[in-house]
Motif scaffolding. Sequence first.
Motif, PDB file in Angstrom:
ATOM      1  N   PRO A   1       0.789  -1.240  -0.066  1.00 51.68           N
ATOM      2  CA  PRO A   1       0.009  -0.016   0.061  1.00 51.68           C
ATOM      3  C   PRO A   1       0.802   1.287   0.084  1.00 51.68           C
ATOM      4  N   ARG A   2       2.004   1.291   0.387  1.00 53.75           N
ATOM      5  CA  ARG A   2       2.854   2.382   0.382  1.00 53.75           C
ATOM      6  C   ARG A   2       3.313   2.728  -1.019  1.00 53.75           C
ATOM      7  N   SER A   3       3.102   1.784  -1.972  1.00 52.46           N
ATOM      8  CA  SER A   3       3.504   2.285  -3.251  1.00 52.46           C
ATOM      9  C   SER A   3       2.555   2.997  -4.122  1.00 52.46           C
ATOM     10  N   LEU A   4       1.328   2.963  -3.353  1.00 54.15           N
ATOM     11  CA  LEU A   4       0.152   3.953  -3.874  1.00 54.15           C
ATOM     12  C   LEU A   4       0.637   5.364  -3.806  1.00 54.15           C
ATOM     13  N   ALA A   5       1.528   5.742  -2.968  1.00 55.48           N
ATOM     14  CA  ALA A   5       1.933   7.199  -3.097  1.00 55.48           C
ATOM     15  C   ALA A   5       2.629   7.382  -4.557  1.00 55.48           C
ATOM     16  N   TYR A   6       3.097   6.308  -4.987  1.00 55.22           N
ATOM     17  CA  TYR A   6       3.684   6.652  -6.325  1.00 55.22           C
ATOM     18  C   TYR A   6       3.008   6.495  -7.426  1.00 55.22           C
ATOM     19  N   ARG A   7       1.745   6.454  -7.513  1.00 59.43           N
ATOM     20  CA  ARG A   7       0.935   6.238  -8.662  1.00 59.43           C
ATOM     21  C   ARG A   7       1.042   7.440  -9.596  1.00 59.43           C
ATOM     22  N   ARG A   8       0.881   7.392 -10.881  1.00 58.53           N
ATOM     23  CA  ARG A   8       1.023   8.539 -11.724  1.00 58.53           C
ATOM     24  C   ARG A   8      -0.614   8.771 -12.132  1.00 58.53           C
ATOM     25  N   PRO A   9      -1.471   9.696 -11.589  1.00 57.22           N
ATOM     26  CA  PRO A   9      -2.688   9.683 -11.845  1.00 57.22           C
ATOM     27  C   PRO A   9      -2.992  10.202 -13.415  1.00 57.22           C
ATOM     28  N   TYR A  10      -3.985   9.783 -14.014  1.00 52.04           N
ATOM     29  CA  TYR A  10      -4.312  10.573 -15.379  1.00 52.04           C
ATOM     30  C   TYR A  10      -4.733  12.066 -14.941  1.00 52.04           C
ATOM     31  N   ASP A  11      -4.263  13.095 -15.596  1.00 54.44           N
ATOM     32  CA  ASP A  11      -4.828  14.509 -15.414  1.00 54.44           C
ATOM     33  C   ASP A  11      -5.532  15.027 -16.680  1.00 54.44           C
ATOM     34  N   GLY A  12      -5.793  13.971 -17.538  1.00 53.50           N
ATOM     35  CA  GLY A  12      -6.432  14.639 -18.690  1.00 53.50           C
ATOM     36  C   GLY A  12      -5.822  14.854 -19.897  1.00 53.50           C
ATOM     37  N   GLN A  13      -4.640  14.577 -20.137  1.00 53.18           N
ATOM     38  CA  GLN A  13      -3.859  14.781 -21.119  1.00 53.18           C
ATOM     39  C   GLN A  13      -4.092  13.894 -22.203  1.00 53.18           C
ATOM     40  N   PRO A  14      -3.867  14.178 -23.597  1.00 52.34           N
ATOM     41  CA  PRO A  14      -4.085  13.566 -24.420  1.00 52.34           C
ATOM     42  C   PRO A  14      -3.422  12.159 -24.709  1.00 52.34           C
ATOM     43  N   LEU A  15      -4.044  10.985 -24.722  1.00 57.40           N
ATOM     44  CA  LEU A  15      -3.496   9.884 -24.782  1.00 57.40           C
ATOM     45  C   LEU A  15      -3.289   9.403 -26.259  1.00 57.40           C
ATOM     46  N   ARG A  16      -1.815   9.124 -26.524  1.00 62.65           N
ATOM     47  CA  ARG A  16      -1.556   8.860 -27.935  1.00 62.65           C
ATOM     48  C   ARG A  16      -0.946   7.314 -27.836  1.00 62.65           C
ATOM     49  N   ALA A  17      -0.975   6.657 -29.173  1.00 60.23           N
ATOM     50  CA  ALA A  17      -0.311   5.378 -29.410  1.00 60.23           C
ATOM     51  C   ALA A  17       0.974   5.680 -29.265  1.00 60.23           C
ATOM     52  N   THR A  18       1.744   4.799 -28.473  1.00 66.20           N
ATOM     53  CA  THR A  18       3.047   4.883 -28.293  1.00 66.20           C
ATOM     54  C   THR A  18       3.748   3.539 -28.524  1.00 66.20           C
ATOM     55  N   GLU A  19       4.972   3.406 -28.676  1.00 68.01           N
ATOM     56  CA  GLU A  19       5.668   2.144 -29.072  1.00 68.01           C
ATOM     57  C   GLU A  19       7.095   2.286 -28.338  1.00 68.01           C
TER      58      GLU A  19
END
Length: 274
Positions: free
Chosen positions: A24-42
């Motif tokens: 549960p301590r790891s939850l502090a290191y989540r990277r929340p979605y802030d509404g940024q555009p999501l693009r295909a990546t590779e």
Amino acid sequence: MPTDLTIHTYDTPPHLGRQMVLDPRSLAYRRPYDGQPLRATEWEPRIPVLDQQNLIAQGIYTSRDYGLDDDVDALSSCTGNAGTALLSILLSKEQATGAGLDTDDATAAEHYAIGLYADATERDQWQDANWPSQDVGSSGLGIAKVLRDRGLIDQYGHATTAEELCTLLQTGPALMGLPWFSSFSEPDASGFVDADPAWASSPLEGGHEVCVTALEAVAVEDGVLQPDRTVLRFVNSWGAAWADHGSGRLSLSTYLALRAEVDVVQPRLDGARP
């Protein structure tokens, strides 16, 4: 050892081997979605597709190389294999060489993966045994801790939602541990492991770790992510002949269906990215 870990163990047939460990301590290191555009990546690994099976054909003799009584032809080292594929993306060729990872030699890279797996079983302090004494499997969290202990990454982050997972993949590959159903082992011609709509009714084989290397397709309508039409691609560790040249695909909706038993960890090298 933290007493509030969430631990879900699976059988460890030698072609699988992932155990789910959540801190549960790891939850502090989540990277929340802030509404940024999501693009295909590779993200392309710099090593050949690894194979945790067929070790003897690769010239890996566990009795000679690791002090076992007998040679085994497969190990439950999917976490180490996935972590090695991911590391080969984070590090330049020169950095990988300095870390002891030969990006040109598949057998040497498999040895590296086995060593990473062995260290992760030591780092997984919630279990009494470790490899090579027992082929007990390991966790994505254990791999991330070992990479940080070795000074190869700066930190690691987590994702617990579909949007967070897609956000992580904007900046690099990620480790994904998931329950593995027998249907997944027989992907369709395009490499989709979830092509059979009845996949969830097939037998559960165990837990597996893969390296997610691409957000191959992203579907968004009216600002809302469409999981059924969003596709993840991952590199597996069963050799280049499996699925699409060693890589598989699944829809984001499958991730959501399994999310209670999935952990996503992204080791990161932010300070000195090649």
